[in-house]
Design a protein around this motif. Structure first.
Motif, PDB file in Angstrom:
ATOM      1  N   VAL A 196       0.844  -1.189   0.000  1.00 55.54           N
ATOM      2  CA  VAL A 196       0.000   0.000   0.000  1.00 55.54           C
ATOM      3  C   VAL A 196       0.883   1.245   0.000  1.00 55.54           C
ATOM      4  CG1 VAL A 196      -1.810   1.268   1.191  1.00 55.54           C
ATOM      5  CG2 VAL A 196      -1.807  -1.240   1.232  1.00 55.54           C
ATOM      6  N   GLU A 197       0.822   1.980  -1.118  1.00 54.04           N
ATOM      7  CA  GLU A 197       1.607   3.210  -1.244  1.00 54.04           C
ATOM      8  C   GLU A 197       0.838   4.396  -0.678  1.00 54.04           C
ATOM      9  OE1 GLU A 197       2.329   0.881  -5.178  1.00 54.04           O
ATOM     10  OE2 GLU A 197       0.654   1.348  -3.859  1.00 54.04           O
ATOM     11  N   SER A 198       1.590   5.377  -0.225  1.00 51.69           N
ATOM     12  CA  SER A 198       1.008   6.635   0.248  1.00 51.69           C
ATOM     13  C   SER A 198       2.054   7.731   0.115  1.00 51.69           C
ATOM     14  CB  SER A 198       0.541   6.506   1.701  1.00 51.69           C
ATOM     15  OG  SER A 198       1.632   6.209   2.547  1.00 51.69           O
ATOM     16  N   GLY A 199       1.602   8.966   0.269  1.00 57.44           N
ATOM     17  CA  GLY A 199       2.530  10.088   0.276  1.00 57.44           C
ATOM     18  C   GLY A 199       2.564  10.903  -0.997  1.00 57.44           C
ATOM     19  N   GLY A 200       1.842  10.465  -2.004  1.00 53.99           N
ATOM     20  CA  GLY A 200       1.807  11.242  -3.237  1.00 53.99           C
ATOM     21  C   GLY A 200       1.022  12.528  -3.054  1.00 53.99           C
ATOM     22  N   GLY A 201       1.073  13.368  -4.093  1.00 55.77           N
ATOM     23  CA  GLY A 201       0.324  14.620  -4.031  1.00 55.77           C
ATOM     24  C   GLY A 201       0.774  15.582  -5.088  1.00 55.77           C
TER      25      GLY A 201
ATOM     26  N   ARG B  27       7.818  12.501   0.168  1.00 52.78           N
ATOM     27  CA  ARG B  27       8.300  11.220   0.667  1.00 52.78           C
ATOM     28  C   ARG B  27       7.196  10.196   0.483  1.00 52.78           C
ATOM     29  NH1 ARG B  27       9.393   9.027   6.770  1.00 52.78           N
ATOM     30  NH2 ARG B  27      11.256   7.774   6.356  1.00 52.78           N
ATOM     31  N   LEU B  28       7.446   9.245  -0.395  1.00 49.79           N
ATOM     32  CA  LEU B  28       6.496   8.170  -0.631  1.00 49.79           C
ATOM     33  C   LEU B  28       6.794   7.013   0.309  1.00 49.79           C
ATOM     34  CD1 LEU B  28       6.437   8.099  -4.534  1.00 49.79           C
ATOM     35  CD2 LEU B  28       5.221   9.622  -2.958  1.00 49.79           C
TER      36      LEU B  28
ATOM     37  N   ALA C 224       3.736  11.288 -12.414  1.00 48.47           N
ATOM     38  CA  ALA C 224       3.404   9.911 -12.769  1.00 48.47           C
ATOM     39  C   ALA C 224       2.673   9.264 -11.592  1.00 48.47           C
ATOM     40  CB  ALA C 224       4.653   9.107 -13.084  1.00 48.47           C
ATOM     41  N   VAL C 225       2.147   8.088 -11.840  1.00 47.41           N
ATOM     42  CA  VAL C 225       1.701   7.230 -10.742  1.00 47.41           C
ATOM     43  C   VAL C 225       2.900   6.382 -10.325  1.00 47.41           C
ATOM     44  CG1 VAL C 225       0.131   5.410 -10.010  1.00 47.41           C
ATOM     45  CG2 VAL C 225      -0.671   7.185 -11.596  1.00 47.41           C
ATOM     46  N   TYR C 226       3.193   6.402  -9.030  1.00 51.61           N
ATOM     47  CA  TYR C 226       4.338   5.672  -8.511  1.00 51.61           C
ATOM     48  C   TYR C 226       3.857   4.391  -7.821  1.00 51.61           C
ATOM     49  CZ  TYR C 226       7.524   9.472  -9.534  1.00 51.61           C
ATOM     50  OH  TYR C 226       8.306  10.407 -10.189  1.00 51.61           O
ATOM     51  N   TYR C 227       4.506   3.292  -8.185  1.00 53.39           N
ATOM     52  CA  TYR C 227       4.157   1.975  -7.667  1.00 53.39           C
ATOM     53  C   TYR C 227       5.345   1.365  -6.922  1.00 53.39           C
ATOM     54  CZ  TYR C 227       0.434   2.187 -11.198  1.00 53.39           C
ATOM     55  OH  TYR C 227      -0.646   2.551 -11.957  1.00 53.39           O
TER      56      TYR C 227
END
Length: 127
Positions: free
Chosen positions: A5-10, A19-20, A92-95
């Protein structure tokens, strides 16, 4: 099952930082190298950074070297991507992803080397 589960984007202005984080469950996190990839619509998912299972080796795409830092906290089952001096082309979308094999000898930088993926977090850098 494995969950990432990623978080921290914006949304951030050019030159800013994010910081992701990627929280992992369902696997022995400390045994697996972890990677970050990114994707924009209409383009292939591309490698950004990866870190070994032990945390002592890392590799980066040329486009982010010197600006991004990957790290991990095995006690928290979490991998991080510190992104500094962000540019509009970083949008971008970061995975995050977990290595296909445990205790890999090398830090894998290719898509095929990863077996489990998160849902992604959007990073948008405005000019």
């Amino acid at each position: 099952q494995v969950q990432l589960v990623e978080s921290g984007g914006g949304l951030v202005q050019a030159g800013g930082s994010l910081r992701l984080s990627c929280a992992a469950s369902g696997l022995t996190f400390s045994s697996y190298s972890m990677g970050w990839f990114r994707q924009v619509p209409g383009k292939e998912r591309e490698f950004v950074a990866a870190i070994s299972w032990s945390g002592d080796r890392a590799d980066y795409a040329d486009s982010v070297k010197g600006r991004f830092t990957i790290s991990r906290d095995n006690a928290k089952n979490t991998v991080y991507l510190q992104a500094n001096n962000l540019k509009p082309e970083d949008t971008a979308v970061y995975y995050c992803a977990a290595d296909r094999d445990d205790y890999s000898i090398v830090v894998v930088t290719t898509l095929i080397g990863y077996d489990h993926w998160g849902q992604g977090t959007q990073v948008t850098v405005s000019s």
